[in-house]
Scaffold this motif. Structure first.
Motif, PDB file in Angstrom:
ATOM      1  N   LYS A  67     -17.961 -19.528 -65.258  1.00 38.23           N
ATOM      2  CA  LYS A  67     -16.853 -18.762 -64.677  1.00 38.23           C
ATOM      3  C   LYS A  67     -16.367 -19.409 -63.372  1.00 38.23           C
ATOM      4  CE  LYS A  67     -17.906 -14.170 -66.569  1.00 38.23           C
ATOM      5  NZ  LYS A  67     -18.868 -14.599 -67.586  1.00 38.23           N
ATOM      6  N   ILE A  68     -17.291 -19.898 -62.570  1.00 33.55           N
ATOM      7  CA  ILE A  68     -16.917 -20.562 -61.317  1.00 33.55           C
ATOM      8  C   ILE A  68     -16.094 -21.807 -61.619  1.00 33.55           C
ATOM      9  CG2 ILE A  68     -17.802 -21.773 -59.287  1.00 33.55           C
ATOM     10  CD1 ILE A  68     -20.261 -19.907 -59.428  1.00 33.55           C
ATOM     11  N   LYS A  69     -16.573 -22.605 -62.579  1.00 34.53           N
ATOM     12  CA  LYS A  69     -15.864 -23.834 -62.944  1.00 34.53           C
ATOM     13  C   LYS A  69     -14.477 -23.512 -63.481  1.00 34.53           C
ATOM     14  CE  LYS A  69     -16.242 -28.269 -62.822  1.00 34.53           C
ATOM     15  NZ  LYS A  69     -16.447 -28.939 -61.527  1.00 34.53           N
ATOM     16  N   GLU A  70     -14.387 -22.425 -64.252  1.00 33.38           N
ATOM     17  CA  GLU A  70     -13.097 -22.001 -64.789  1.00 33.38           C
ATOM     18  C   GLU A  70     -12.124 -21.667 -63.663  1.00 33.38           C
ATOM     19  OE1 GLU A  70     -11.252 -18.378 -67.556  1.00 33.38           O
ATOM     20  OE2 GLU A  70     -13.403 -18.444 -67.067  1.00 33.38           O
ATOM     21  N   PHE A  71     -12.616 -20.966 -62.653  1.00 27.00           N
ATOM     22  CA  PHE A  71     -11.757 -20.609 -61.526  1.00 27.00           C
ATOM     23  C   PHE A  71     -11.299 -21.863 -60.774  1.00 27.00           C
ATOM     24  CE2 PHE A  71     -11.205 -19.712 -56.992  1.00 27.00           C
ATOM     25  CZ  PHE A  71     -10.179 -18.781 -57.051  1.00 27.00           C
ATOM     26  N   ILE A  72     -12.210 -22.782 -60.531  1.00 27.76           N
ATOM     27  CA  ILE A  72     -11.873 -24.006 -59.806  1.00 27.76           C
ATOM     28  C   ILE A  72     -10.797 -24.805 -60.553  1.00 27.76           C
ATOM     29  CG2 ILE A  72     -12.776 -26.257 -59.067  1.00 27.76           C
ATOM     30  CD1 ILE A  72     -15.467 -24.775 -58.539  1.00 27.76           C
ATOM     31  N   GLN A  73     -10.893 -24.806 -61.882  1.00 19.36           N
ATOM     32  CA  GLN A  73      -9.961 -25.601 -62.687  1.00 19.36           C
ATOM     33  C   GLN A  73      -8.638 -24.899 -62.966  1.00 19.36           C
ATOM     34  OE1 GLN A  73     -12.442 -26.413 -66.085  1.00 19.36           O
ATOM     35  NE2 GLN A  73     -13.347 -28.258 -65.165  1.00 19.36           N
ATOM     36  N   THR A  74      -8.675 -23.566 -63.101  1.00 20.20           N
ATOM     37  CA  THR A  74      -7.463 -22.849 -63.525  1.00 20.20           C
ATOM     38  C   THR A  74      -6.922 -21.863 -62.493  1.00 20.20           C
ATOM     39  OG1 THR A  74      -8.649 -20.990 -64.545  1.00 20.20           O
ATOM     40  CG2 THR A  74      -8.327 -22.987 -65.888  1.00 20.20           C
ATOM     41  N   GLY A  75      -7.739 -21.500 -61.502  1.00 17.83           N
ATOM     42  CA  GLY A  75      -7.299 -20.538 -60.507  1.00 17.83           C
ATOM     43  C   GLY A  75      -7.533 -19.093 -60.901  1.00 17.83           C
ATOM     44  N   GLU A  76      -8.199 -18.864 -62.053  1.00 19.71           N
ATOM     45  CA  GLU A  76      -8.522 -17.489 -62.442  1.00 19.71           C
ATOM     46  C   GLU A  76      -9.756 -17.489 -63.347  1.00 19.71           C
ATOM     47  OE1 GLU A  76      -5.962 -16.598 -66.435  1.00 19.71           O
ATOM     48  OE2 GLU A  76      -4.973 -16.155 -64.527  1.00 19.71           O
ATOM     49  N   ILE A  77     -10.314 -16.286 -63.562  1.00 21.74           N
ATOM     50  CA  ILE A  77     -11.442 -16.094 -64.473  1.00 21.74           C
ATOM     51  C   ILE A  77     -10.956 -15.167 -65.574  1.00 21.74           C
ATOM     52  CG2 ILE A  77     -13.809 -15.244 -64.715  1.00 21.74           C
ATOM     53  CD1 ILE A  77     -14.210 -15.848 -61.736  1.00 21.74           C
ATOM     54  N   ALA A  78     -10.859 -15.682 -66.794  1.00 30.33           N
ATOM     55  CA  ALA A  78     -10.266 -14.924 -67.904  1.00 30.33           C
ATOM     56  C   ALA A  78     -10.975 -13.597 -68.141  1.00 30.33           C
ATOM     57  CB  ALA A  78     -10.276 -15.775 -69.173  1.00 30.33           C
ATOM     58  N   ASP A  79     -12.310 -13.597 -68.109  1.00 34.72           N
ATOM     59  CA  ASP A  79     -13.064 -12.357 -68.337  1.00 34.72           C
ATOM     60  C   ASP A  79     -12.752 -11.313 -67.277  1.00 34.72           C
ATOM     61  OD1 ASP A  79     -14.201 -13.414 -70.572  1.00 34.72           O
ATOM     62  OD2 ASP A  79     -16.190 -13.730 -69.714  1.00 34.72           O
ATOM     63  N   LEU A  80     -12.569 -11.762 -66.033  1.00 33.49           N
ATOM     64  CA  LEU A  80     -12.234 -10.837 -64.954  1.00 33.49           C
ATOM     65  C   LEU A  80     -10.845 -10.252 -65.182  1.00 33.49           C
ATOM     66  CD1 LEU A  80     -12.778  -9.532 -62.210  1.00 33.49           C
ATOM     67  CD2 LEU A  80     -11.981 -11.628 -61.115  1.00 33.49           C
ATOM     68  N   GLU A  81      -9.893 -11.090 -65.589  1.00 35.63           N
ATOM     69  CA  GLU A  81      -8.534 -10.609 -65.840  1.00 35.63           C
ATOM     70  C   GLU A  81      -8.538  -9.555 -66.951  1.00 35.63           C
ATOM     71  OE1 GLU A  81      -5.907 -11.281 -63.992  1.00 35.63           O
ATOM     72  OE2 GLU A  81      -7.190 -12.555 -62.748  1.00 35.63           O
ATOM     73  N   LYS A  82      -9.345  -9.787 -68.012  1.00 33.63           N
ATOM     74  CA  LYS A  82      -9.434  -8.825 -69.111  1.00 33.63           C
ATOM     75  C   LYS A  82      -9.993  -7.490 -68.624  1.00 33.63           C
ATOM     76  CE  LYS A  82     -10.156 -12.302 -72.744  1.00 33.63           C
ATOM     77  NZ  LYS A  82     -11.168 -12.888 -73.672  1.00 33.63           N
ATOM     78  N   MET A  83     -11.030  -7.572 -67.763  1.00 29.25           N
ATOM     79  CA  MET A  83     -11.638  -6.343 -67.250  1.00 29.25           C
ATOM     80  C   MET A  83     -10.673  -5.591 -66.342  1.00 29.25           C
ATOM     81  SD  MET A  83     -15.576  -7.485 -66.525  1.00 29.25           S
ATOM     82  CE  MET A  83     -16.104  -5.835 -66.151  1.00 29.25           C
ATOM     83  N   ARG A  84      -9.890  -6.322 -65.565  1.00 30.56           N
ATOM     84  CA  ARG A  84      -8.906  -5.678 -64.708  1.00 30.56           C
ATOM     85  C   ARG A  84      -7.914  -4.864 -65.529  1.00 30.56           C
ATOM     86  NH1 ARG A  84      -7.502 -10.790 -60.659  1.00 30.56           N
ATOM     87  NH2 ARG A  84      -9.072 -10.341 -59.049  1.00 30.56           N
ATOM     88  N   LYS A  85      -7.531  -5.399 -66.691  1.00 35.08           N
ATOM     89  CA  LYS A  85      -6.541  -4.734 -67.538  1.00 35.08           C
ATOM     90  C   LYS A  85      -7.103  -3.493 -68.226  1.00 35.08           C
ATOM     91  CE  LYS A  85      -3.931  -8.972 -68.374  1.00 35.08           C
ATOM     92  NZ  LYS A  85      -3.574 -10.038 -69.344  1.00 35.08           N
ATOM     93  N   LYS A  86      -8.432  -3.398 -68.327  1.00 30.82           N
ATOM     94  CA  LYS A  86      -9.063  -2.246 -68.965  1.00 30.82           C
ATOM     95  C   LYS A  86      -8.968  -0.992 -68.109  1.00 30.82           C
ATOM     96  CE  LYS A  86     -12.627  -4.635 -71.697  1.00 30.82           C
ATOM     97  NZ  LYS A  86     -14.095  -4.801 -71.869  1.00 30.82           N
ATOM     98  N   LEU A  87      -8.780  -1.193 -66.810  1.00 34.11           N
ATOM     99  CA  LEU A  87      -8.818  -0.060 -65.882  1.00 34.11           C
ATOM    100  C   LEU A  87      -7.431   0.254 -65.351  1.00 34.11           C
ATOM    101  CD1 LEU A  87     -11.948  -1.132 -63.848  1.00 34.11           C
ATOM    102  CD2 LEU A  87     -11.838   0.767 -65.433  1.00 34.11           C
ATOM    103  N   PRO A  88      -7.129   1.521 -65.126  1.00 34.09           N
ATOM    104  CA  PRO A  88      -5.865   1.872 -64.471  1.00 34.09           C
ATOM    105  C   PRO A  88      -5.794   1.196 -63.103  1.00 34.09           C
ATOM    106  CG  PRO A  88      -6.985   3.823 -65.310  1.00 34.09           C
ATOM    107  CD  PRO A  88      -7.952   2.692 -65.424  1.00 34.09           C
ATOM    108  N   SER A  89      -4.622   0.696 -62.743  1.00 36.33           N
ATOM    109  CA  SER A  89      -4.484  -0.016 -61.465  1.00 36.33           C
ATOM    110  C   SER A  89      -4.872   0.863 -60.292  1.00 36.33           C
ATOM    111  CB  SER A  89      -3.042  -0.506 -61.296  1.00 36.33           C
ATOM    112  OG  SER A  89      -2.143   0.597 -61.327  1.00 36.33           O
ATOM    113  N   GLY A  90      -4.701   2.189 -60.461  1.00 38.41           N
ATOM    114  CA  GLY A  90      -5.039   3.099 -59.373  1.00 38.41           C
ATOM    115  C   GLY A  90      -6.501   3.100 -59.011  1.00 38.41           C
TER     116      GLY A  90
END
Length: 566
Positions: A67-90
């Motif tokens: 996950k760290i390497k993914e962030f360094i290379q792409t600027g984001e962590i895909a699994d984290l983005e997916k988890m963020r979308k699971k929850l209401p922004s509030g």
């Protein structure tokens, strides 16, 4: 613009929180919390490490390293983005409230459908939270206070975040041809505990190349650009201002842009009485407009009949009238008296922590893992005694190892072990880790009881505050300082940037009671040993000298200090 280690550490902490909020296994969340701490405290820039080197960081496994390497290379962590979308922004908004943990946020959303601060305030006013298990009247008060803190947020950042950005930009701008001088100024140079805007001052005869380079700072946007001042906003949302002056104006400009406002006003008042005027361009005689000094700060102060005043003292606290002390400096420190290993909540083993301390040139170094009354640390008498044997057997070269513990100050002021067990430690730190909402009277008595214990040598992070996240405890600190001065108990200046506890104002109060201090890192990883510079800055703001700080003393004098209380 953030140091990659800190940026990734923050993301891993968020990942841990989201795991809890989405019903993930607690042990996985805890693993990511440990990984976050390890990455933030790692000595090397993680963006320069390959996958295998990332996996060698303590508490960073293959999945986390990927996950760290993914962030360094792409600027984001895909699994984290997916988890963020699971929850209401509030829910993430609720998480931003100081003192609001992920489990409380989930409970509020699940039970009451709350997904905004406005809905939360309305529910509290209607008394709905008190109907929920674990949410009493005190919890509601704390949440309302946290909302108030959030709404009053001035956008200031912790000093280490500002320092990282400033030093990174300065290192880049130093390479620009024609740059004669460059440094940071403002509240960062004065080592304030939090920073608003970062001020950088440079000297050059032609500012165009500097301004062009600065305007192209990665991951930033230009707010305003001109020949003498350019401002940018970093990806983390705070402003950095670059001002460029001719070299002949360097000293006056550095004074002007360092401040503080109160110090500058006091200087100008002094100037008026002398028939002088002071600006960022220099010190002038009013009648003739003659330039008296401008190229160095020392020259300007000298013309005003003053010695050079260290930036950390420039707060209009009598520095223009009183004799100035010889301030404690980082080079004066002979050791660190509050550190942790992976025996409790640290992330590095004893040997790694000791080696990192030895490289700093310390004469002595104390290992002070948590004691047994903090259940989550799973400490036992046997574990502590086994560590003592390990410390005694470890070869640290010329550096002497001290075995200690960070004791827990219980609600009644007692600490973890009896006097017989405590007598085996070389030194102890005692800190409040729970029951933060006791009344002022109860908390004062609690602290004084701990201070009067003959085996408590240092009171750690006295006010327990976490800057921007947890308010200080309520206590009669003058009574506490009086007890500390009378018993020979040192008060810690915890150098961790989100603590800086005690602060400069409390230091000045404590000095009136002849209190001694210990400047410590509270390191939980090898990289954390480097935070001492921030504790030194706070100590200087409190007018402390080396004699005021027990870990600038020789080991012999330090041992006498400990023994004199027993």
């Amino acid at each position: 613009m953030a140091r990659p280690n800190d940026a990734v550490g923050a993301l891993l902490l968020e990942y841990a929180d989201l795991l809890v909020m989405t019903g993930g296994q607690a042990f996985k969340a805890r693993a990511y919390e440990k990984a976050a701490k390890a990455v933030s405290g790692h000595h090397a820039d993680i963006s320069t490490l390959d996958l295998k080197q990332l996996e060698e960081i303590p508490n960073v496994g293959k999945s986390t390293a990927a996950k760290i390497k993914e962030f360094i290379q792409t600027g984001e962590i895909a699994d984290l983005e997916k988890m963020r979308k699971k929850l209401p922004s509030g829910l993430r908004t609720l998480m931003a409230i100081p003192g609001m943990g992920p489990q409380k946020a989930v409970t509020l959303h699940r039970e009451l459908g709350i997904s905004s601060i406005e809905e939360l305030v309305a529910a509290i006013e209607a008394g709905k939270l008190e109907e929920l298990k674990g949410f009493g009247p005190k919890t509601s008060e704390k949440i309302l206070h946290g909302i108030e803190l959030l709404r009053n947020d001035t956008g200031r950042v912790l000093i280490n975040a500002a320092m990282d950005v400033a030093e990174e930009i300065i290192a880049d701008l130093k390479k620009v041809p024609g740059t004669l001088r460059i440094t940071y100024a403002g509240s960062l140079r004065r080592m304030k505990e939090s920073i608003g805007d970062v001020d950088i001052l440079a000297a050059a005869e032609d500012s165009s190349a500097l301004m062009e380079k600065f305007a192209k700072t990665p991951l930033s946007e230009v707010i305003v650009k001109g020949p003498s001042k350019t401002s940018i906003r970093t990806a983390r949302g705070f402003q950095v201002d670059l001002r460029v002056v001719p070299e002949k104006s360097w000293g006056a400009a550095l004074m002007y842009f360092t401040g503080s406002k109160e110090h500058s006003v006091a200087l100008r008042t002094k100037c008026v009485h002398k028939g002088l005027k002071l600006s960022e361009y220099g010190l002038y005689r009013v009648e003739t407009d003659e330039l008296l000094a401008s190229d160095t700060e020392e020259a300007v102060y000298k013309q005003l009949g003053l010695p050079w005043i260290p930036p950390t003292l420039r707060e209009d606290r009598g520095e223009l009238d009183k004799p100035l002390p010889k301030l404690v400096e980082e080079k004066d420190l002979k050791g660190d008296l509050h550190t942790h290993t992976n025996l409790t909540d640290g992330v590095a083993p004893l040997e790694k922590m000791v080696e990192a301390a030895r490289k700093r040139g310390y004469s002595y170094y104390a290992v002070t893992d948590h004691a047994k009354n903090l259940p989550m640390q799973r400490m036992t008498d046997e574990k502590m005694l086994a560590q003592r044997e390990q410390v005694r057997a470890l070869d640290a070269g010329k550096m002497t190892l001290l075995h200690g513990s960070e004791l827990n100050i219980d609600p009644d002021g007692e600490v973890d072990w009896d006097h017989d067990f405590l007598s085996g430690f070389d030194i102890t730190v005692a800190s409040v880790h729970s029951h933060f909402t006791q009344s002022s009277k109860e908390m004062t008595r609690r602290l004084i009881t701990a201070i009067e214990n003959p085996y408590v040598n240092i009171i750690g992070h006295l006010t327990t505050r976490l800057i921007g996240r947890r308010q200080p405890i309520d206590a009669d600190f003058d009574a506490v300082f009086e007890a500390a001065g009378a018993t020979g108990t040192a008060i810690e200046i915890n150098s961790f940037p989100d603590r800086l506890d005690v602060n400069d104002e409390l230091i000045l109060r404590a000095k009136r009671h002849n209190v001694k201090f210990s400047i410590d890192s509270d390191a939980h990883a090898t990289g954390h040993l480097n935070v001492m510079r921030y504790g030194i800055g706070i100590a200087q703001r409190g007018w402390l000298t080396p004699d005021d700080v027990i870990n600038t003393w020789s080991l012999t004098k330090l041992r006498k200090f400990v023994a004199s209380k027993r």
